[in-house]
Motif scaffolding. Sequence first.
Motif, PDB file in Angstrom:
ATOM      1  N   ASP A   1     -12.861   5.510 -10.708  1.00  0.00           N
ATOM      2  CA  ASP A   1     -12.939   4.062 -10.580  1.00  0.00           C
ATOM      3  C   ASP A   1     -12.875   3.017 -11.901  1.00  0.00           C
ATOM      4  OD1 ASP A   1     -12.769   1.981  -8.638  1.00  0.00           O
ATOM      5  OD2 ASP A   1     -15.023   1.690  -8.609  1.00  0.00           O
TER       6      ASP A   1
ATOM      7  N   SER B   1       1.208   1.387  -3.719  1.00  0.00           N
ATOM      8  CA  SER B   1      -0.311   1.061  -4.482  1.00  0.00           C
ATOM      9  C   SER B   1      -1.277   1.773  -4.107  1.00  0.00           C
ATOM     10  CB  SER B   1      -0.499  -0.351  -4.621  1.00  0.00           C
ATOM     11  OG  SER B   1      -0.532  -0.780  -3.284  1.00  0.00           O
ATOM     12  N   LEU B   2      -1.438   2.544  -2.881  1.00  0.00           N
ATOM     13  CA  LEU B   2      -2.464   3.170  -2.146  1.00  0.00           C
ATOM     14  C   LEU B   2      -3.641   2.218  -1.765  1.00  0.00           C
ATOM     15  CD1 LEU B   2      -2.577   6.390  -4.396  1.00  0.00           C
ATOM     16  CD2 LEU B   2      -1.251   5.861  -2.426  1.00  0.00           C
ATOM     17  N   SER B   3      -3.535   1.129  -2.431  1.00  0.00           N
ATOM     18  CA  SER B   3      -4.693   0.061  -2.336  1.00  0.00           C
ATOM     19  C   SER B   3      -4.335  -1.348  -2.672  1.00  0.00           C
ATOM     20  CB  SER B   3      -6.042   0.550  -2.920  1.00  0.00           C
ATOM     21  OG  SER B   3      -7.152  -0.204  -2.762  1.00  0.00           O
ATOM     22  N   PRO B   4      -4.732  -2.395  -1.889  1.00  0.00           N
ATOM     23  CA  PRO B   4      -4.447  -3.611  -2.166  1.00  0.00           C
ATOM     24  C   PRO B   4      -4.997  -3.886  -3.364  1.00  0.00           C
ATOM     25  CG  PRO B   4      -5.212  -3.415   0.019  1.00  0.00           C
ATOM     26  CD  PRO B   4      -5.502  -2.070  -0.488  1.00  0.00           C
ATOM     27  N   ASP B   5      -5.923  -3.132  -4.073  1.00  0.00           N
ATOM     28  CA  ASP B   5      -6.575  -3.690  -5.233  1.00  0.00           C
ATOM     29  C   ASP B   5      -5.958  -3.154  -6.436  1.00  0.00           C
ATOM     30  OD1 ASP B   5      -8.651  -4.898  -4.013  1.00  0.00           O
ATOM     31  OD2 ASP B   5      -9.892  -3.045  -4.137  1.00  0.00           O
ATOM     32  N   PHE B   6      -4.775  -2.341  -6.344  1.00  0.00           N
ATOM     33  CA  PHE B   6      -4.034  -1.648  -7.357  1.00  0.00           C
ATOM     34  C   PHE B   6      -2.339  -2.185  -7.221  1.00  0.00           C
ATOM     35  CE2 PHE B   6      -6.675   2.234  -6.683  1.00  0.00           C
ATOM     36  CZ  PHE B   6      -7.840   1.605  -7.598  1.00  0.00           C
TER      37      PHE B   6
ATOM     38  N   THR C   1       0.908  -1.198  -0.163  1.00  0.00           N
ATOM     39  CA  THR C   1       0.080  -0.114   0.020  1.00  0.00           C
ATOM     40  C   THR C   1       0.779   1.239  -0.150  1.00  0.00           C
ATOM     41  OG1 THR C   1      -0.356  -0.255   2.355  1.00  0.00           O
ATOM     42  CG2 THR C   1      -2.062  -0.974   1.060  1.00  0.00           C
TER      43      THR C   1
END
Length: 246
Positions: free
Chosen positions: A182, A47-52, A44
């Motif tokens: 998004d 990537s700022l988020s685990p989805d990225f 993170t």
Amino acid sequence: MQASNTLNGKSKTAPFRNAILWMGGAVAFLGALGLLGWITGVRTLSSLSPDFMPMAPGTAIIFMSFGIILIVQALKPWRKQGQAIVTGVTALAAIYGLLKFIEYFTGLDLTFVNTLSPVRERLGTVPLWRMSPITGLLLFLSGTALALTLQSIRVAVRNLAAILGGFVLIIGFVAMVGFLFDAPLLYGRDIIPLAPTTVFGFMFLGTGLVAAAGPGSVIIRQFTGSSVRAKLLRVFLPLTVVTILF
């Protein structure tokens, strides 16, 4: 002409020097954050988020290098020997980015990254901590623009550097819009997508490269001065961008 392009404390170039300092600092910071995320394994951070996707370590190192080069150039232009070394570094970074771009089309490990560090993690079908081919292309353009800016005071050369920097800025902005709505580009496909921190890094880097080309460059000239065209561009271009986003 040389005086108009020199990044020093004169009133004409002071705003550009400040812009380069801020943009260079932002790029170096994002690069350091990406490298720290890779070292610690905390995705993170880059990537700022685990989805990225996280920023690739190669991208992080090049961002740090380019950011520091911009900062030093703005504070005190490199001397001849140092300029040659720094230009060589930017050229190597640009070649590395180009090879990463070519790898996608050839399937060859031209940079030996997969050989030295086999893939251990994936996000969907794409490997983590690997550079996107789009990132490679933008690093090639950024490195070329930075090398041109460092090596030449000729107007034509700096115009080319400004155009390349503007292209990097635009692609970074388009990718950023995807994250804001998004619908990030390339996610859910087999091609390695851009990390969000990489996208913001390219926006800052592109802005810094345009500023580094100087007030006499072809892009900056369109927005400066007291002409009707310059005034309209300064008002309506930001308004148009905000309207499109809205």
